[in-house]
Design a protein around this motif. Structure first.
Motif, PDB file in Angstrom:
ATOM      1  N   MET A   1     109.990  26.753  28.435  1.00 66.95           N
ATOM      2  CA  MET A   1     110.427  27.792  27.526  1.00 66.95           C
ATOM      3  C   MET A   1     111.956  27.775  27.489  1.00 66.95           C
ATOM      4  N   ASN A   2     112.488  27.653  26.299  1.00 63.56           N
ATOM      5  CA  ASN A   2     113.944  27.624  26.189  1.00 63.56           C
ATOM      6  C   ASN A   2     114.483  29.062  26.174  1.00 63.56           C
ATOM      7  N   PRO A   3     115.798  29.208  26.343  1.00 59.96           N
ATOM      8  CA  PRO A   3     116.380  30.552  26.423  1.00 59.96           C
ATOM      9  C   PRO A   3     116.164  31.392  25.151  1.00 59.96           C
ATOM     10  N   PHE A   4     116.171  30.745  24.007  1.00 63.38           N
ATOM     11  CA  PHE A   4     115.971  31.487  22.753  1.00 63.38           C
ATOM     12  C   PHE A   4     114.578  32.114  22.707  1.00 63.38           C
ATOM     13  N   GLU A   5     113.559  31.357  23.083  1.00 60.74           N
ATOM     14  CA  GLU A   5     112.202  31.892  23.107  1.00 60.74           C
ATOM     15  C   GLU A   5     112.073  33.042  24.100  1.00 60.74           C
ATOM     16  N   MET A   6     112.741  32.937  25.232  1.00 58.62           N
ATOM     17  CA  MET A   6     112.687  33.987  26.240  1.00 58.62           C
ATOM     18  C   MET A   6     113.324  35.274  25.715  1.00 58.62           C
ATOM     19  N   VAL A   7     114.428  35.177  25.012  1.00 57.23           N
ATOM     20  CA  VAL A   7     115.078  36.355  24.440  1.00 57.23           C
ATOM     21  C   VAL A   7     114.179  37.007  23.399  1.00 57.23           C
ATOM     22  N   VAL A   8     113.562  36.211  22.546  1.00 64.32           N
ATOM     23  CA  VAL A   8     112.660  36.746  21.527  1.00 64.32           C
ATOM     24  C   VAL A   8     111.468  37.443  22.184  1.00 64.32           C
ATOM     25  N   LEU A   9     110.944  36.855  23.237  1.00 63.44           N
ATOM     26  CA  LEU A   9     109.814  37.450  23.951  1.00 63.44           C
ATOM     27  C   LEU A   9     110.200  38.777  24.597  1.00 63.44           C
ATOM     28  N   ILE A  10     111.362  38.857  25.197  1.00 63.72           N
ATOM     29  CA  ILE A  10     111.830  40.103  25.815  1.00 63.72           C
ATOM     30  C   ILE A  10     112.014  41.181  24.758  1.00 63.72           C
ATOM     31  N   VAL A  11     112.596  40.846  23.629  1.00 67.11           N
ATOM     32  CA  VAL A  11     112.788  41.818  22.546  1.00 67.11           C
ATOM     33  C   VAL A  11     111.441  42.302  22.018  1.00 67.11           C
ATOM     34  N   ALA A  12     110.488  41.403  21.850  1.00 64.85           N
ATOM     35  CA  ALA A  12     109.160  41.784  21.356  1.00 64.85           C
ATOM     36  C   ALA A  12     108.458  42.704  22.342  1.00 64.85           C
ATOM     37  N   ILE A  13     108.514  42.406  23.627  1.00 63.83           N
ATOM     38  CA  ILE A  13     107.885  43.260  24.637  1.00 63.83           C
ATOM     39  C   ILE A  13     108.528  44.641  24.639  1.00 63.83           C
ATOM     40  N   THR A  14     109.839  44.702  24.528  1.00 59.37           N
ATOM     41  CA  THR A  14     110.542  45.988  24.500  1.00 59.37           C
ATOM     42  C   THR A  14     110.152  46.793  23.262  1.00 59.37           C
ATOM     43  N   ALA A  15     110.045  46.148  22.127  1.00 64.61           N
ATOM     44  CA  ALA A  15     109.662  46.845  20.892  1.00 64.61           C
ATOM     45  C   ALA A  15     108.242  47.386  20.991  1.00 64.61           C
ATOM     46  N   ILE A  16     107.337  46.583  21.509  1.00 69.34           N
ATOM     47  CA  ILE A  16     105.945  47.030  21.649  1.00 69.34           C
ATOM     48  C   ILE A  16     105.858  48.199  22.633  1.00 69.34           C
ATOM     49  N   ALA A  17     106.593  48.139  23.724  1.00 72.94           N
ATOM     50  CA  ALA A  17     106.589  49.228  24.699  1.00 72.94           C
ATOM     51  C   ALA A  17     107.117  50.520  24.089  1.00 72.94           C
ATOM     52  N   SER A  18     108.156  50.429  23.277  1.00 74.51           N
ATOM     53  CA  SER A  18     108.693  51.644  22.660  1.00 74.51           C
ATOM     54  C   SER A  18     107.719  52.218  21.633  1.00 74.51           C
ATOM     55  N   ILE A  19     106.962  51.383  20.955  1.00 74.81           N
ATOM     56  CA  ILE A  19     105.950  51.863  20.013  1.00 74.81           C
ATOM     57  C   ILE A  19     104.862  52.627  20.761  1.00 74.81           C
ATOM     58  N   PHE A  20     104.404  52.069  21.888  1.00 76.17           N
ATOM     59  CA  PHE A  20     103.387  52.761  22.680  1.00 76.17           C
ATOM     60  C   PHE A  20     103.906  54.077  23.247  1.00 76.17           C
ATOM     61  N   ARG A  21     105.174  54.094  23.699  1.00 76.81           N
ATOM     62  CA  ARG A  21     105.748  55.349  24.207  1.00 76.81           C
ATOM     63  C   ARG A  21     105.784  56.405  23.118  1.00 76.81           C
ATOM     64  N   ALA A  22     106.154  56.031  21.912  1.00 77.33           N
ATOM     65  CA  ALA A  22     106.204  56.995  20.808  1.00 77.33           C
ATOM     66  C   ALA A  22     104.808  57.456  20.424  1.00 77.33           C
ATOM     67  N   LYS A  23     103.835  56.555  20.449  1.00 77.65           N
ATOM     68  CA  LYS A  23     102.472  56.906  20.066  1.00 77.65           C
ATOM     69  C   LYS A  23     101.868  57.901  21.038  1.00 77.65           C
ATOM     70  N   TYR A  24     102.098  57.738  22.323  1.00 75.06           N
ATOM     71  CA  TYR A  24     101.489  58.602  23.326  1.00 75.06           C
ATOM     72  C   TYR A  24     102.390  59.752  23.755  1.00 75.06           C
ATOM     73  N   GLY A  25     103.530  59.918  23.135  1.00 80.98           N
ATOM     74  CA  GLY A  25     104.376  61.078  23.365  1.00 80.98           C
ATOM     75  C   GLY A  25     105.172  61.043  24.653  1.00 80.98           C
ATOM     76  N   VAL A  26     105.495  59.877  25.153  1.00 83.79           N
ATOM     77  CA  VAL A  26     106.292  59.776  26.373  1.00 83.79           C
ATOM     78  C   VAL A  26     107.757  59.892  25.985  1.00 83.79           C
ATOM     79  N   VAL A  27     108.461  60.800  26.660  1.00 86.34           N
ATOM     80  CA  VAL A  27     109.863  61.061  26.331  1.00 86.34           C
ATOM     81  C   VAL A  27     110.701  60.825  27.585  1.00 86.34           C
TER      82      VAL A  27
END
Length: 85
Positions: A1-27
């Motif tokens: 895995m090259n560094p670019f793919e790793m950065v994209v993966l980290i950003v995607a995981i962070t975005a998905i986590a924030s969507i779940f936090r907003a959906k379930y009302g975690v503040v």
């Protein structure tokens, strides 16, 4: 895995986590402290009361619609519903 793919993966995981936090009302209150917002009990109780009243009205309307003698009884039931609120 090259560094670019790793950065994209980290950003995607962070975005998905924030969507779940907003959906379930975690503040986030403070750094590292998460909590789930409690439901508004007053609003829930008001909605339950309104739903119960609507169910009662539907039951009365169903009974009126299925009655065999419809003369004065129908008029009385409709007037009772109007004055109930």
């Amino acid at each position: 895995m090259n560094p670019f793919e790793m950065v994209v993966l980290i950003v995607a995981i962070t975005a998905i986590a924030s969507i779940f936090r907003a959906k379930y009302g975690v503040v986030r209150r403070h750094k590292g402290e998460d909590y789930v917002r409690p439901a508004d009990d007053a609003e829930n109780q008001r909605l339950r009361d309104e739903l119960r009243a609507l169910k009662e009205r539907v039951a009365v309307l169903e009974r009126i619609a299925t009655e065999n003698d419809r003369g004065l009884t129908l008029d009385r039931e409709i007037e009772a519903l109007r004055h109930r609120d």
